[in-house]
Design a protein around this motif. Structure first.
Motif, PDB file in Angstrom:
ATOM      1  N   MET A  44     -18.975  42.540  -5.597  1.00 23.65           N
ATOM      2  CA  MET A  44     -20.077  41.591  -5.636  1.00 23.65           C
ATOM      3  C   MET A  44     -21.255  42.126  -4.819  1.00 23.65           C
ATOM      4  O   MET A  44     -21.072  42.623  -3.715  1.00 23.65           O
ATOM      5  CB  MET A  44     -19.630  40.237  -5.060  1.00 23.65           C
ATOM      6  N   ARG A  45     -22.444  42.001  -5.374  1.00 22.45           N
ATOM      7  CA  ARG A  45     -23.640  42.444  -4.665  1.00 22.45           C
ATOM      8  C   ARG A  45     -24.348  41.241  -4.055  1.00 22.45           C
ATOM      9  O   ARG A  45     -24.605  40.244  -4.727  1.00 22.45           O
ATOM     10  CB  ARG A  45     -24.590  43.179  -5.609  1.00 22.45           C
ATOM     11  N   ILE A  46     -24.635  41.350  -2.770  1.00 26.85           N
ATOM     12  CA  ILE A  46     -25.195  40.249  -1.992  1.00 26.85           C
ATOM     13  C   ILE A  46     -26.532  40.665  -1.411  1.00 26.85           C
ATOM     14  O   ILE A  46     -26.710  41.817  -0.987  1.00 26.85           O
ATOM     15  CB  ILE A  46     -24.232  39.861  -0.847  1.00 26.85           C
ATOM     16  N   LEU A  47     -27.473  39.733  -1.362  1.00 26.34           N
ATOM     17  CA  LEU A  47     -28.722  39.958  -0.648  1.00 26.34           C
ATOM     18  C   LEU A  47     -28.694  39.131   0.630  1.00 26.34           C
ATOM     19  O   LEU A  47     -28.592  37.902   0.585  1.00 26.34           O
ATOM     20  CB  LEU A  47     -29.933  39.563  -1.488  1.00 26.34           C
ATOM     21  N   LEU A  48     -28.763  39.815   1.765  1.00 27.08           N
ATOM     22  CA  LEU A  48     -28.811  39.174   3.078  1.00 27.08           C
ATOM     23  C   LEU A  48     -30.259  39.122   3.530  1.00 27.08           C
ATOM     24  O   LEU A  48     -30.935  40.150   3.608  1.00 27.08           O
ATOM     25  CB  LEU A  48     -27.969  39.975   4.070  1.00 27.08           C
ATOM     26  N   ILE A  49     -30.741  37.919   3.846  1.00 28.32           N
ATOM     27  CA  ILE A  49     -32.122  37.726   4.287  1.00 28.32           C
ATOM     28  C   ILE A  49     -32.067  37.222   5.719  1.00 28.32           C
ATOM     29  O   ILE A  49     -31.829  36.037   5.976  1.00 28.32           O
ATOM     30  CB  ILE A  49     -32.862  36.733   3.375  1.00 28.32           C
ATOM     31  N   GLN A  92     -25.223  38.448  -6.918  1.00 31.50           N
ATOM     32  CA  GLN A  92     -24.258  37.381  -7.174  1.00 31.50           C
ATOM     33  C   GLN A  92     -24.247  36.334  -6.062  1.00 31.50           C
ATOM     34  O   GLN A  92     -23.588  35.308  -6.184  1.00 31.50           O
ATOM     35  CB  GLN A  92     -22.849  37.968  -7.325  1.00 31.50           C
ATOM     36  N   CYS A  93     -25.004  36.596  -4.977  1.00 32.95           N
ATOM     37  CA  CYS A  93     -25.036  35.655  -3.856  1.00 32.95           C
ATOM     38  C   CYS A  93     -26.195  35.996  -2.938  1.00 32.95           C
ATOM     39  O   CYS A  93     -26.500  37.176  -2.737  1.00 32.95           O
ATOM     40  CB  CYS A  93     -23.711  35.718  -3.082  1.00 32.95           C
ATOM     41  N   GLU A 105     -27.308  31.682  -8.999  1.00 35.92           N
ATOM     42  CA  GLU A 105     -26.181  32.197  -8.219  1.00 35.92           C
ATOM     43  C   GLU A 105     -26.100  31.474  -6.874  1.00 35.92           C
ATOM     44  O   GLU A 105     -27.056  30.826  -6.439  1.00 35.92           O
ATOM     45  CB  GLU A 105     -26.341  33.704  -8.007  1.00 35.92           C
ATOM     46  N   PRO A 106     -24.955  31.575  -6.179  1.00 33.57           N
ATOM     47  CA  PRO A 106     -24.796  30.871  -4.900  1.00 33.57           C
ATOM     48  C   PRO A 106     -25.811  31.296  -3.849  1.00 33.57           C
ATOM     49  O   PRO A 106     -26.152  32.478  -3.741  1.00 33.57           O
ATOM     50  CB  PRO A 106     -23.378  31.256  -4.459  1.00 33.57           C
ATOM     51  N   ALA A 135     -23.529  45.543  -9.652  1.00 36.50           N
ATOM     52  CA  ALA A 135     -22.659  44.685  -8.853  1.00 36.50           C
ATOM     53  C   ALA A 135     -21.928  45.432  -7.749  1.00 36.50           C
ATOM     54  O   ALA A 135     -21.554  44.836  -6.734  1.00 36.50           O
ATOM     55  CB  ALA A 135     -21.630  44.006  -9.765  1.00 36.50           C
ATOM     56  N   LEU A 136     -21.756  46.748  -7.910  1.00 37.92           N
ATOM     57  CA  LEU A 136     -20.902  47.510  -7.004  1.00 37.92           C
ATOM     58  C   LEU A 136     -21.643  48.249  -5.902  1.00 37.92           C
ATOM     59  O   LEU A 136     -21.068  48.524  -4.850  1.00 37.92           O
ATOM     60  CB  LEU A 136     -20.092  48.534  -7.811  1.00 37.92           C
ATOM     61  N   TYR A 137     -22.906  48.595  -6.139  1.00 40.13           N
ATOM     62  CA  TYR A 137     -23.582  49.504  -5.221  1.00 40.13           C
ATOM     63  C   TYR A 137     -24.826  48.865  -4.608  1.00 40.13           C
ATOM     64  O   TYR A 137     -25.588  48.179  -5.288  1.00 40.13           O
ATOM     65  CB  TYR A 137     -23.971  50.792  -5.954  1.00 40.13           C
ATOM     66  N   SER A 138     -25.018  49.124  -3.321  1.00 49.22           N
ATOM     67  CA  SER A 138     -26.205  48.647  -2.622  1.00 49.22           C
ATOM     68  C   SER A 138     -27.172  49.810  -2.441  1.00 49.22           C
ATOM     69  O   SER A 138     -26.903  50.944  -2.842  1.00 49.22           O
ATOM     70  CB  SER A 138     -25.825  48.050  -1.265  1.00 49.22           C
TER      71      SER A 138
END
Length: 219
Positions: A1-6, A46-47, A73-74, A177-180
């Motif tokens: 899952m790929r996430i964006l942290l702000i 995805q989040c 997305e969440p 989805a897999l790589y940042s």
């Protein structure tokens, strides 16, 4: 899952990014709402993990913008604000969860899983199909009851395909989805991971749709 942290706090942002990376997530980290808006336009996440006390445009405004623009997305709020009115406003504005700082990284990972599970209509963390059990919490896979050792990338690909049974997932979708940011991706990386999954779980499990992508059939 790929996430964006702000998150604008450098120490907390870096610690959260590293902790979630170790838990198997691909995490991009930005420090302002403006940078987040640009990232959301360029990538599929995805989040979102959203701090409220951001410089310039605050997190609540970004939350409302995302939902108004159709981002479904969440979105989990991470904040030092612990008053009930703040929680009510965040949840009513479209947040899926509200987590007060300081937070435990294991709990954060569990809350991410919980939100994703609810949105998918599942009641537990076990995905089962064709004799394979995938435990998204323990990050373990069993084939007919026997534990199978998978790498982080292999596990993540299998989870994506299990969550989209019968749907063709393109190489680009899997890579997104897999790589940042900063991860090196060879042209045949996904193909290699699929090859290893077939060796470990059966060559008939994952079908290649020529020039399109990969799929695990429902039946």
């Amino acid at each position: 899952m790929r996430i964006l942290l702000i998150e604008d706090d450098p120490q907390l942002g870096r610690a959260t990014q590293l902790g979630l990376d170790q838990a198997g997530y691909a995490v991009d980290w930005v420090q302002s709402a403006e940078a987040a808006e640009t990232s959301i336009k360029m990538h599929h996440y995805q989040c979102l993990l959203l701090d409220l006390g951001l410089p310039g445009q605050d997190g609540m405004s970004l939350l409302k913008k995302c939902r108004a623009a159709g981002f479904e997305e969440p979105i989990l709020i991470l904040t030092a604000r612990d008053q009930v009115p703040d929680r009510v406003m965040g949840l009513d504005s479209g947040a899926d969860d509200f987590i007060v700082k300081p937070y435990d990284l294991d709990e954060l990972a569990a809350r991410i899983r919980s939100v994703r599970r609810r949105l998918a209509g599942r009641s537990r963390e076990i995905l089962s199909h064709k004799g394979i059990e995938l435990d998204t919490a323990a990050r373990q896979v069993r084939l007919h009851g026997d534990l199978v050792s998978l790498t982080t990338r292999e596990f993540n690909i299998l989870q994506i395909l299990f969550e989209h049974l019968g749907q063709i997932m393109t190489r680009d979708q899997l890579e997104q989805a897999l790589y940042s940011w900063g991860d090196e991706i060879e042209s045949n990386t996904i193909q290699v991971h699929i090859h290893h999954l077939r060796k470990k779980l059966g060559k008939e499990l994952i079908r290649t749709m020529h020039a399109v992508g990969y799929v695990i059939d429902k039946e």
